[in-house]
Design an enzyme around this catalytic site. Structure first.
Site, PDB file in Angstrom:
ATOM      1  CD  GLU A 167      38.974  39.428  24.627  1.00  0.00           C
ATOM      2  OE1 GLU A 167      39.847  39.843  24.052  1.00  0.00           O
ATOM      3  OE2 GLU A 167      38.675  39.641  25.682  1.00  0.00           O
ATOM      4  CB  SER A 224      35.229  41.957  36.017  1.00  0.00           C
ATOM      5  OG  SER A 224      36.083  41.026  36.550  1.00  0.00           O
ATOM      6  CB  SER A 251      38.439  37.451  36.330  1.00  0.00           C
ATOM      7  OG  SER A 251      39.273  38.731  35.920  1.00  0.00           O
ATOM      8  CB  SER A 252      41.604  36.027  31.524  1.00  0.00           C
ATOM      9  OG  SER A 252      42.781  36.237  30.751  1.00  0.00           O
ATOM     10  CG  HIS A 288      38.757  33.994  27.877  1.00  0.00           C
ATOM     11  ND1 HIS A 288      38.062  35.051  27.371  1.00  0.00           N
ATOM     12  CD2 HIS A 288      38.891  34.357  29.114  1.00  0.00           C
ATOM     13  CE1 HIS A 288      37.977  36.144  28.139  1.00  0.00           C
ATOM     14  NE2 HIS A 288      38.468  35.702  29.263  1.00  0.00           N
ATOM     15  CB  CYS A 330      41.969  46.565  26.789  1.00  0.00           C
ATOM     16  SG  CYS A 330      41.831  46.429  28.706  1.00  0.00           S
ATOM     17  CB  CYS A 361      38.359  48.518  32.675  1.00  0.00           C
ATOM     18  SG  CYS A 361      37.341  47.099  31.647  1.00  0.00           S
ATOM     19  CB  CYS A 385      34.593  45.527  26.003  1.00  0.00           C
ATOM     20  SG  CYS A 385      36.103  46.832  25.998  1.00  0.00           S
ATOM     21  CG  HIS A 445      34.751  36.274  33.201  1.00  0.00           C
ATOM     22  ND1 HIS A 445      35.768  35.788  32.488  1.00  0.00           N
ATOM     23  CD2 HIS A 445      33.734  35.525  32.782  1.00  0.00           C
ATOM     24  CE1 HIS A 445      35.153  35.085  31.411  1.00  0.00           C
ATOM     25  NE2 HIS A 445      33.899  34.963  31.640  1.00  0.00           N
TER      26      HIS A 445
END
Length: 328
Positions: free
Chosen positions: A135, A276, A231-232, A133, A203, A21, A105, A50
């Site tokens: 974030e 990612s 990676s969520s 996490h 997002c 992304c 981001c 990630h």
């Protein structure tokens, strides 16, 4: 709609969009540019994104990944990952006399700003996300006294607020859209006057990748998601594929992790990758599948993406940012 394939024809449904992304692209390029502009080593707090392959590739170029800001020697550069950090981390960098490059981001930054704004307005903020996490840790750090983490619909019953008429929800950007809205509905069941953020926090890239998987999932006997286990958004793609009707779905870092037994009785393989994941890994899986007779590749396009984010402003300066700080 993709026409049904004859039962004897092996094929791959390739999701679009998939992979990098705009936020991930910006973060990875930020590390590469910093190494090019300032030379190695460049320190990165936590994984920049990630993905194992990306991290190892950047390490070979001279990036050093650390868990804590205190591990970075004084006077060096530290890059903050795409997932964002709490204000206390910026303070730690200042105390350590570190030059910082913030590769957060912009969509995560938007959620941070929303948290700050609602905290100033004295709202109780219910942050939908997964405990631990990066974030979530970063967003929570913007207003810890106002934010309560809600880790799924089952967590809603435990939520306590000061004023049920002054509650707002925010969310981690990489969640499943369906799961998040299920959680929001559960919160509204307890707090009918729940306020929603100005726009969905999940997002655009996460939503688009999930939409593509939904479109191909019902037709796929097997879905392979390329992405790392931490990676969520990649983990969510597996869940979305199964929810859409895929016969089976697995998460792999690359072709070397695919179990050939997964292909038994499989005519249609769905293939996608997390936000990612570099495209080279997807091509590796396509080659692996082609060697086993899955040479027919059809694209399932759910959306067009044209988003682009400018590089962190620190990378537009030629002098080393740590030296700039020393200039009177």
């Amino acid at each position: 709609m993709t026409p049904p394939a004859p039962q004897h024809r092996k094929r791959v449904l390739l999701a679009a969009p998939r992979g990098y992304c705009a936020g991930v692209d910006r973060a990875v390029i930020a590390v590469e540019k910093a190494l090019e502009q300032y030379g190695a080593p460049v320190y990165v707090r936590h994984e920049i994104v990630h993905n194992k392959y990306v991290v190892k590739t950047l390490e070979k170029k001279g990036a050093i990944f650390v868990e804590e800001t205190a591990e970075v020697p004084e006077g060096n550069i530290v890059i903050f990952s795409a997932h964002g950090v709490a204000p206390v981390v910026h303070d730690e960098a200042k105390r350590g006399k570190l030059a910082t490059i913030d590769a957060t981001c912009p969509l995560v930054t938007k959620v941070h700003k929303e948290a700050v704004r609602y905290a100033k307005e004295d709202f109780d903020i219910l942050l939908i996300g997964h405990e631990g996490h990066e974030e979530v840790i970063g967003t929570s750090g913007e207003a810890p006294e106002h934010i309560t983490l809600v880790d799924g619909p089952e967590d809603v019953a435990n939520v306590e607020v000061r004023d049920p008429d002054k509650v707002v929800w925010l969310s981690q950007t990489t969640l499943s859209v369906d799961e998040t809205m299920e959680t929001v509905d559960a919160i509204k069941g307890r707090f009918p006057n729940l306020l929603s953020p100005p726009s969905d926090d999940i997002c655009y890239a996460t939503q688009n990748r999930q939409r593509a998987v939904k479109e191909m999932g019902a037709e796929a006997d097997l879905v392979i998601v390329v992405g790392s286990k931490n990676s969520s958004n990649s983990v969510r793609l597996v869940e979305v594929a199964l929810g859409a009707g895929a016969g089976a779905a697995y998460l792999v870092d690359g072709a070397e992790e695919i179990d050939e037994s997964w292909l038994e009785g499989v005519t249609t393989v769905g293939l996608t990758s997390g936000a990612s994941v570099p495209e080279v890994l997807v091509h590796g899986v396509l080659d692996w599948l082609a060697e086993r007779g899955y040479e027919d590749v059809e694209t399932v396009k759910a959306a067009e993406e044209h988003q682009h984010f400018a590089l962190p402003r620190e990378l537009t300066r030629r002098p080393h940012p740590a030296r700039q700080r020393e200039t009177p």
